[in-house]
Design a protein around this motif. Structure first.
Motif, mmCIF file in Angstrom:
data_model
loop_
_atom_site.group_PDB
_atom_site.id
_atom_site.type_symbol
_atom_site.label_atom_id
_atom_site.label_comp_id
_atom_site.label_asym_id
_atom_site.label_seq_id
_atom_site.Cartn_x
_atom_site.Cartn_y
_atom_site.Cartn_z
ATOM 1 N N PHE A 194 0.833 -1.200 0.000
ATOM 2 C CA PHE A 194 0.000 0.000 0.000
ATOM 3 C C PHE A 194 0.872 1.258 0.000
ATOM 4 C CE2 PHE A 194 -3.347 -2.869 0.713
ATOM 5 C CZ PHE A 194 -4.564 -2.196 0.637
ATOM 6 N N GLU A 195 1.948 1.246 0.777
ATOM 7 C CA GLU A 195 2.826 2.416 0.858
ATOM 8 C C GLU A 195 3.464 2.728 -0.492
ATOM 9 O OE1 GLU A 195 4.181 1.853 5.546
ATOM 10 O OE2 GLU A 195 5.520 1.239 3.922
ATOM 11 N N ALA A 196 3.800 1.687 -1.258
ATOM 12 C CA ALA A 196 4.438 1.899 -2.556
ATOM 13 C C ALA A 196 3.529 2.649 -3.512
ATOM 14 C CB ALA A 196 4.845 0.555 -3.160
ATOM 15 N N GLU A 197 2.223 2.356 -3.480
ATOM 16 C CA GLU A 197 1.286 3.047 -4.353
ATOM 17 C C GLU A 197 0.928 4.422 -3.807
ATOM 18 O OE1 GLU A 197 -1.509 4.080 -7.331
ATOM 19 O OE2 GLU A 197 0.277 2.817 -7.246
ATOM 20 N N ALA A 198 0.675 4.514 -2.500
ATOM 21 C CA ALA A 198 0.260 5.793 -1.908
ATOM 22 C C ALA A 198 1.404 6.793 -1.848
ATOM 23 C CB ALA A 198 -0.302 5.559 -0.509
ATOM 24 N N ARG A 199 2.633 6.266 -1.682
ATOM 25 C CA ARG A 199 3.843 7.089 -1.544
ATOM 26 C C ARG A 199 3.853 7.871 -0.238
ATOM 27 N NH1 ARG A 199 4.099 9.983 -7.276
ATOM 28 N NH2 ARG A 199 5.986 10.936 -6.407
ATOM 29 N N TRP A 200 3.277 7.267 0.780
ATOM 30 C CA TRP A 200 3.412 7.780 2.139
ATOM 31 C C TRP A 200 3.397 6.593 3.088
ATOM 32 C CZ3 TRP A 200 -1.233 10.693 0.153
ATOM 33 C CH2 TRP A 200 -2.404 9.918 0.201
ATOM 34 N N PRO A 201 3.893 6.767 4.321
ATOM 35 C CA PRO A 201 4.008 5.626 5.232
ATOM 36 C C PRO A 201 2.713 5.323 5.971
ATOM 37 C CG PRO A 201 4.937 7.583 6.246
ATOM 38 C CD PRO A 201 4.530 7.988 4.848
#
Length: 473
Positions: free
Chosen positions: A95-102
């Protein structure tokens, strides 16, 4: 006359080559389009030009990229990493890879008991709003619940709260043409119809006509957010009342995940209206709440890399250790998602899938049943909910991790629609969702394994043909 036949033949060949050479397409969709183009040359070419690719112009893609990247600096950046249980770490990282936030800790979640209670809670939050109300729905009806929210928006706008209201141009076309839409605008709310296509010609605005914004988002004052499957409507859902009640989930969140959800809304709003919301997002993000849960919000869509939503579902399934329950109204998976489900069941995970017994989309319902034999043979337990149309999209894994949002397990959600979801880790919230799923199971019939694997010959032909036809769309 022969020259025209040569021109048509050249167009037909060009479209076949395009279908074969387009990168990023699954082999099943490629084969289905090739079969359709060869079997029905004229009609196949027309269908391909209309639906063959999730076409979005380069200009629109670039505007979306700039809008999202301009808002990324305002995403919460936790001072410490979320302490996630080891096996689910990769799921959250997907999920973080797509959203680009932690993933953020310090969130709180409230699960209303039913759809009416969720709307009542949302109305109360809008009535308490001091600064901003951001709403985005795929379908917003002018029924009891829909009108309650309209009136709450009008009250908020009249007292000076900035209200930004976005609805899908097709899903909520009735509202857009109604007095409710005019009332909100006249009260001072900013209103926007998403993915409009003048005269049904999407190429005029740079996208395929049937790409839809399927998201369900509400953010109040930047620190309260709602996420789930619920449209802004009564459970009776008058436009499809024959399948009522519609059974949904709409979870209320507080904490940093609300800012993440607000950025998902803001990026779509900026893309459609051109309004720069960086100043609106520059306020102090919601603080992490004591004893809060880990959660991450993510928006996906046809601008995401192909297979992103499938990867998210598969990552949760791959991490599951002992048991997982999935509810989805529309089950027409791509081969990768189907493989992830089957693999989990084969390695011994107790896996249950719950779909509606009567589906408002008969084609998708038939496609779902075409997958029953493979699911049943792998050990998946299949249930059909009889208490209405189970519209909730939920996954609860091992009693500690849950995924909720707008994404179905069908080709539209996986490849074409703009969707939003939240992945969370919490024994308490996952337990509450699990108990809600159990209530649905008590009003469902389990599909016998023998019955699932021994469909009548004619039914098998029809259902399996539908999986072929459904693959490219």
């Amino acid at each position: 006359m022969s020259i025209w036949w040569l021109i048509l033949a050249a167009i037909h060949l060009a479209v076949i080559l395009r279908a074969l050479l387009l990168e990023g397409r699954g082999s099943d969709a490629r084969a289905a389009w090739l079969l359709l183009l060869i079997a029905l040359p004229g009609l196949g070419v027309i269908l391909y030009l209309l639906f063959g690719e999730a076409w979005i112009s380069r200009g629109l893609r670039e505007r979306q990229r700039r809008a999202y990247e301009a808002l990324l600096p305002f995403a919460p950046r936790p001072t410490q990493q979320a302490d996630l249980r080891g096996v689910y770490g990769n799921a959250f990282r997907t999920f973080e890879a797509e959203a680009r936030w932690p993933t953020c800790t310090g969130n709180q979640a409230t699960l209303p008991p039913d759809s009416d209670a969720a709307i009542a809670l949302l109305v109360a939050d809008i009535d308490a709003a001091e600064h901003s109300v951001h709403l985005s729905f795929y379908i917003w009806l002018g029924d009891h619940n829909g009108t309650k929210v309209v009136q709450a928006v009008c009250r908020a706008a009249q007292r000076g709260v900035t209200c930004r209201i976005a609805v899908d141009a097709i899903g909520s076309r009735g509202l857009i043409r109604s007095d409710h839409w005019t009332a909100m605008r006249d009260a001072g709310a900013q209103v926007c119809s998403l993915l409009s296509a003048p005269l049904g010609m999407g190429f005029l605005v740079g996208h395929r006509t049937d790409l839809r914004n399927h998201r369900k988002i509400a953010v109040i004052d930047g620190h309260i957010a709602y996420c789930g499957s619920q449209n802004c409507a009564d459970p009776a859902f008058l436009v499809k009342r024959d399948f009522a009640p519609w059974v949904d989930i709409f979870v209320r969140f507080e904490g940093p995940v609300a800012r993440q959800t607000d950025i998902i809304f803001a990026a779509a709003w900026t893309l459609e209206t051109g309004e720069d919301l960086r100043e609106a997002m520059s306020a102090e993000p919601p603080r992490a709440l004591p004893d809060g849960i880990a959660a991450i919000a993510c928006g996906i869509g046809p601008l995401s890399p192909r297979g992103t939503m499938t990867d998210m579902f598969a990552a949760v399934l791959a991490a599951t250790q002992s048991q997982v329950t999935i509810t989805t109204p529309y089950f027409a998976p791509d081969p990768e998602l189907l493989g992830a489900i089957v693999a989990a069941a084969r390695r011994g995970v107790e896996l249950r899938i719950v779909v509606p017994h009567r589906n408002d989309d008969r084609v998708v319902g038939a496609i779902s049943r075409a997958y029953y034999p493979e699911l049943a043979r792998s050990g998946v337990r299949i249930f059909e909910y009889c208490g209405g149309l189970l519209h909730a999209k939920t996954i609860v894994a091992d009693g500690c991790v849950a995924l909720i949002g707008s994404s179905n397990m069908d080709r539209r959600s996986l490849d074409l629609n703009f969707e939003n979801n939240i992945l969370l880790e919490s024994d308490e919230i996952a337990g509450q969702l699990g108990r809600r799923q159990q209530r649905w199971l008590e009003d469902a019939i389990e599909i016998d394994r023998d019955a699932a694997t021994t469909r009548p010959f004619g039914r098998r032909i029809v259902d399996n043909l539908l999986t072929i036809i459904g693959a490219p769309f």
